[in-house]
Each structure stands twice: as C-alpha cells, then as structure tokens.
Write an enzyme that holds these catalytic residues in place. Sequence first.
Site, PDB file in Angstrom:
ATOM      1  N   LYS A  53      97.305 -28.634  18.197  1.00 33.09           N
ATOM      2  CA  LYS A  53      97.310 -28.440  19.650  1.00 33.09           C
ATOM      3  C   LYS A  53      98.542 -27.643  20.084  1.00 33.09           C
ATOM      4  O   LYS A  53      98.763 -27.416  21.271  1.00 33.09           O
ATOM      5  CB  LYS A  53      97.299 -29.794  20.356  1.00 33.09           C
ATOM      6  CG  LYS A  53      96.022 -30.590  20.160  1.00 33.09           C
ATOM      7  CD  LYS A  53      95.785 -31.509  21.348  1.00 33.09           C
ATOM      8  CE  LYS A  53      94.590 -32.427  21.143  1.00 33.09           C
ATOM      9  NZ  LYS A  53      93.334 -31.709  21.016  1.00 33.09           N
ATOM     10  N   LYS A  91     107.117 -27.754   5.197  1.00 34.57           N
ATOM     11  CA  LYS A  91     108.416 -27.950   5.855  1.00 34.57           C
ATOM     12  C   LYS A  91     109.603 -27.856   4.897  1.00 34.57           C
ATOM     13  O   LYS A  91     110.696 -27.449   5.295  1.00 34.57           O
ATOM     14  CB  LYS A  91     108.426 -29.282   6.607  1.00 34.57           C
ATOM     15  CG  LYS A  91     107.519 -29.238   7.817  1.00 34.57           C
ATOM     16  CD  LYS A  91     107.511 -30.513   8.598  1.00 34.57           C
ATOM     17  CE  LYS A  91     106.523 -30.374   9.750  1.00 34.57           C
ATOM     18  NZ  LYS A  91     106.404 -31.608  10.525  1.00 34.57           N
ATOM     19  N   ASP A 103     111.275 -32.568  14.964  1.00 33.70           N
ATOM     20  CA  ASP A 103     110.353 -33.710  14.869  1.00 33.70           C
ATOM     21  C   ASP A 103     111.045 -35.032  15.226  1.00 33.70           C
ATOM     22  O   ASP A 103     110.469 -35.880  15.918  1.00 33.70           O
ATOM     23  CB  ASP A 103     109.797 -33.838  13.451  1.00 33.70           C
ATOM     24  CG  ASP A 103     108.682 -32.846  13.176  1.00 33.70           C
ATOM     25  OD1 ASP A 103     108.093 -32.323  14.136  1.00 33.70           O
ATOM     26  OD2 ASP A 103     108.402 -32.595  11.983  1.00 33.70           O
ATOM     27  N   GLY A 150     107.131 -37.358   2.949  1.00 38.33           N
ATOM     28  CA  GLY A 150     106.886 -35.920   3.038  1.00 38.33           C
ATOM     29  C   GLY A 150     107.735 -35.307   4.140  1.00 38.33           C
ATOM     30  O   GLY A 150     108.693 -35.921   4.631  1.00 38.33           O
ATOM     31  N   LYS A 184     109.204 -40.113  -5.266  1.00 40.57           N
ATOM     32  CA  LYS A 184     109.490 -39.374  -4.028  1.00 40.57           C
ATOM     33  C   LYS A 184     110.201 -40.277  -3.015  1.00 40.57           C
ATOM     34  O   LYS A 184     111.125 -39.848  -2.323  1.00 40.57           O
ATOM     35  CB  LYS A 184     108.194 -38.816  -3.429  1.00 40.57           C
ATOM     36  CG  LYS A 184     107.876 -37.417  -3.983  1.00 40.57           C
ATOM     37  CD  LYS A 184     106.466 -36.978  -3.667  1.00 40.57           C
ATOM     38  CE  LYS A 184     106.238 -36.626  -2.222  1.00 40.57           C
ATOM     39  NZ  LYS A 184     104.836 -36.154  -2.005  1.00 40.57           N
TER      40      LYS A 184
HETATM   41  P1  NDP Z   1     103.320 -33.970   3.642  1.00 40.70           P
HETATM   42  O1  NDP Z   1     102.150 -33.343   2.976  1.00 40.70           O
HETATM   43  O2  NDP Z   1     104.677 -33.353   3.469  1.00 40.70           O
HETATM   44  O3  NDP Z   1     103.482 -35.497   3.133  1.00 40.70           O
HETATM   45  C1  NDP Z   1     102.378 -36.309   3.007  1.00 40.70           C
HETATM   46  C2  NDP Z   1     102.806 -37.773   2.792  1.00 40.70           C
HETATM   47  O4  NDP Z   1     101.658 -38.589   3.029  1.00 40.70           O
HETATM   48  C3  NDP Z   1     103.289 -38.105   1.396  1.00 40.70           C
HETATM   49  O5  NDP Z   1     104.350 -39.031   1.507  1.00 40.70           O
HETATM   50  C4  NDP Z   1     102.049 -38.765   0.757  1.00 40.70           C
HETATM   51  O6  NDP Z   1     102.351 -39.724  -0.227  1.00 40.70           O
HETATM   52  C5  NDP Z   1     101.463 -39.481   1.936  1.00 40.70           C
HETATM   53  N1  NDP Z   1     100.019 -39.771   1.833  1.00 40.70           N
HETATM   54  C6  NDP Z   1      98.994 -38.886   1.895  1.00 40.70           C
HETATM   55  N2  NDP Z   1      97.812 -39.534   1.831  1.00 40.70           N
HETATM   56  C7  NDP Z   1      98.095 -40.862   1.736  1.00 40.70           C
HETATM   57  C8  NDP Z   1      97.293 -42.032   1.648  1.00 40.70           C
HETATM   58  N3  NDP Z   1      95.947 -41.965   1.657  1.00 40.70           N
HETATM   59  N4  NDP Z   1      97.900 -43.235   1.567  1.00 40.70           N
HETATM   60  C9  NDP Z   1      99.259 -43.306   1.573  1.00 40.70           C
HETATM   61  N5  NDP Z   1     100.086 -42.225   1.659  1.00 40.70           N
HETATM   62  C10 NDP Z   1      99.494 -41.006   1.745  1.00 40.70           C
HETATM   63  O7  NDP Z   1     102.925 -34.097   5.174  1.00 40.70           O
HETATM   64  P2  NDP Z   1     103.921 -34.199   6.432  1.00 40.70           P
HETATM   65  O8  NDP Z   1     104.944 -35.201   6.091  1.00 40.70           O
HETATM   66  O9  NDP Z   1     104.369 -32.861   6.861  1.00 40.70           O
HETATM   67  O10 NDP Z   1     102.944 -34.729   7.599  1.00 40.70           O
HETATM   68  C11 NDP Z   1     102.479 -36.069   7.628  1.00 40.70           C
HETATM   69  C12 NDP Z   1     101.674 -36.337   8.891  1.00 40.70           C
HETATM   70  O11 NDP Z   1     102.476 -36.319  10.053  1.00 40.70           O
HETATM   71  C13 NDP Z   1     100.537 -35.336   9.165  1.00 40.70           C
HETATM   72  O12 NDP Z   1      99.396 -36.080   9.577  1.00 40.70           O
HETATM   73  C14 NDP Z   1     101.050 -34.500  10.308  1.00 40.70           C
HETATM   74  O13 NDP Z   1      99.990 -33.996  11.104  1.00 40.70           O
HETATM   75  C15 NDP Z   1     101.851 -35.539  11.053  1.00 40.70           C
HETATM   76  N6  NDP Z   1     102.913 -34.950  11.884  1.00 40.70           N
HETATM   77  C16 NDP Z   1     102.845 -35.106  13.240  1.00 40.70           C
HETATM   78  C17 NDP Z   1     103.824 -34.608  14.048  1.00 40.70           C
HETATM   79  C18 NDP Z   1     103.750 -34.818  15.515  1.00 40.70           C
HETATM   80  O14 NDP Z   1     104.485 -34.148  16.242  1.00 40.70           O
HETATM   81  N7  NDP Z   1     102.942 -35.731  16.010  1.00 40.70           N
HETATM   82  C19 NDP Z   1     104.977 -33.863  13.511  1.00 40.70           C
HETATM   83  C20 NDP Z   1     104.986 -33.813  12.071  1.00 40.70           C
HETATM   84  C21 NDP Z   1     103.963 -34.312  11.307  1.00 40.70           C
HETATM   85  P3  NDP Z   1     102.568 -39.364  -1.798  1.00 40.70           P
HETATM   86  O15 NDP Z   1     103.938 -38.790  -1.880  1.00 40.70           O
HETATM   87  O16 NDP Z   1     102.448 -40.667  -2.456  1.00 40.70           O
HETATM   88  O17 NDP Z   1     101.483 -38.377  -2.138  1.00 40.70           O
END
Ligand code: NDP
Length: 285
Positions: free
Chosen positions: A16, A66, A109, A136, A163
């Site tokens: 968005k 990021k 963020d 992440g 991680k």
């Molecule tokens: P990344 O891809 O960098 O990190 C993903 C993380 O999610 C990892 O820690 C991963 O774990 C974990 N993960 C993924 N799937 C699962 C699952 N099914 N169960 C448990 N853990 C899971 O993504 P980001 O950190 O950049 O973004 C994360 C979320 O935050 C997104 O949905 C994004 O849209 C949202 N976001 C929203 C913002 C806002 O302003 N509202 C701003 C920034 C992000 P593992 O290491 O174990 O794989």
Amino acid sequence: MTDKYAVIGNPIAHSKSPLIHQMFAAQTGQDISYEAILVPLNGFRVKIEQLIKDHYKGCNVTVPFKFKAYLIANGVSSEVVDAIDSGADADAVNTLVFQNGEIIGYNTDGIGLVCDITQNLDFDIAGKRVLLMGAGGAAYGVAGPLLDQLPSELVVANRNLHKAEMFVKKIRGVPPNPESAVSVVRKSYPELMEEKFDIVINATSSSLSDEMPPLPPGIFADGALAYDMMYGKETLFMKFARENGAAIVTDGLGMLVEQAGEAFFIWRGIRPKTAPVIAALRGQQ
Ligand code: NDP
C-alpha cells in the site's frame, strides 16, 4: 520536475506504500511519483543501479532485501551484496536516498512500530514483557527502537535458531553489554510453552503465506497486545490472538503509515499528517 521514488521487494503486489505516498504528496503539495516495483530475488543490486541511472531520488526496500540495502548503503562490494541472504554482520535498511552519487540508508520501521503502539494505540512498552517473533529484516529494524522504550524483557523467537542467535548477539552488542538495562534472550518456539507476554509482535513473514508461528495458546498475559506487522487482512495470528485472550489485536497498517511518514520526511523535509491516511486506508479495508 516530478521527483521519482519507488518501493522495491518480492512479493510487492500487496504493497500500500504507493497509495500512502500519493496521499502524503497530495496533502503536502509535493511533486513526486511513487511506484511499486517487483524485483527478482537475485536482481536487487542491478535494480538499484537502474533506479539511480533513471534519476530516482530514493526508494523504500521491503521483503526480502533489507539486509542487502544496508550493505549497499555501506559501500560493501557488489559480490557480497549479491551473496548475502540474512543478517550476519549486516543490519536492516528500509529507506534509501540517492544523492550526489551516494546511497544513504535509514531504517524507519522501528520508529513506525513504536509510534503506532505508544501513540496510536496508546499502549506503553516500558516495563512490559515483549515477545518478538522473527529474525529477518523487519525484526532487525524494530529491535533498537523497542529496547529504547525500556521493556522489562525482550524475548526473540525464530524457527531458525542460528539466525535468532546472531540477531540476539547483534542486539546485545558483541560481546554482550553487561550494563544493558533490558534483558534480551533467544528462545525456540517449544520453549515458549509456559511463558506469558504483555506484547506479542509477529515480525515473521508467515502471514504472507497464510501461516503462523507455532505459538502456545497461553502466550497472552492479561491485557496483552497482539501486533501483526502484516497488513491488509485478518491474519491467522490475529485470529489466534482473538481466540486466546489478547486484549488488543492489530495488524501493521498503522506501522506502515508511520514508517512511510518518516521516510517521506527524510526525502522531502516535510512531516505529513499520518492519522487521516490511516483512517482513509482503514475505511477501504
Ligand atoms: P524476511 O524475509 O527478512 O524474514 C522472514 C522471517 O519470518 C524469518 O525470521 C523467518 O524465519 C520467519 N518466518 C517465515 N515464515 C514463517 C513461519 N511460517 N513460521 C515462523 N516463522 C516464519 O522478512 P521481513 O523481516 O522483511 O518481513 C517480515 C514481515 O513483516 C512481512 O510480512 C512484512 O510484510 C512485514 N513488515 C511490515 C511492515 C509494516 O510497516 N507494517 C514493515 C516491515 C515488514 P526463519 O529464519 O526461521 O526462516
């Protein structure tokens, strides 16, 4: 001349951010364009070079780029930027400024999340026990500003424990700072079985694929806040929180608008009003 900006990520269709920045531009009279651009997973560096060549003034960076954005803003060589896919020695950057041949990185963020929780939701973080799920880019970005609010403890949970370990080391400082006011610990999901938290933040990308982290049902303390950073739909985590006693349940729309407001301020030097934009977007949901 119209100044060009964009948000780049993969996936990006749900974003968005273009709408939000168009509303900020209309509100403040700034002449900008802002579009969402899908970037192939191995195409981040090339896309940044292209944006600079095409005279963009800056961009936002989202999942999963990021860390690469941090590296590129810190002059790390192209090969390393192309190779990295996790935190390692990096940090997370979500806002880039392209200026006089330089790339400058910021993270808005954390400010966005803290502002949404403490001001929009009027919920104190100070003295509260906080669970942050994920290790992440989003989790890296919010950890510092969360700790600045002095919660009683910050627990980090992630599927990939290595991680989580790197992330916790990073937050505590390496070696750990013994004088740090806030205890920061890493736990696996099974270790959360007997635990309760005042604030549970889903900073995983699980909601993007209609999944949720494996939380035990007793995780919410009395009066707890459940915060999903995902926005735009009722997620499995939000449903779980409602069914298991969280007092306040929210998506990340407020955070999104607040972090965008901060990015807009960095780019344009003008602080837009966020409340009307949040209200307008809520009205569309
Ligand atoms: P990344 O891809 O960098 O990190 C993903 C993380 O999610 C990892 O820690 C991963 O774990 C974990 N993960 C993924 N799937 C699962 C699952 N099914 N169960 C448990 N853990 C899971 O993504 P980001 O950190 O950049 O973004 C994360 C979320 O935050 C997104 O949905 C994004 O849209 C949202 N976001 C929203 C913002 C806002 O302003 N509202 C701003 C920034 C992000 P593992 O290491 O174990 O794989």
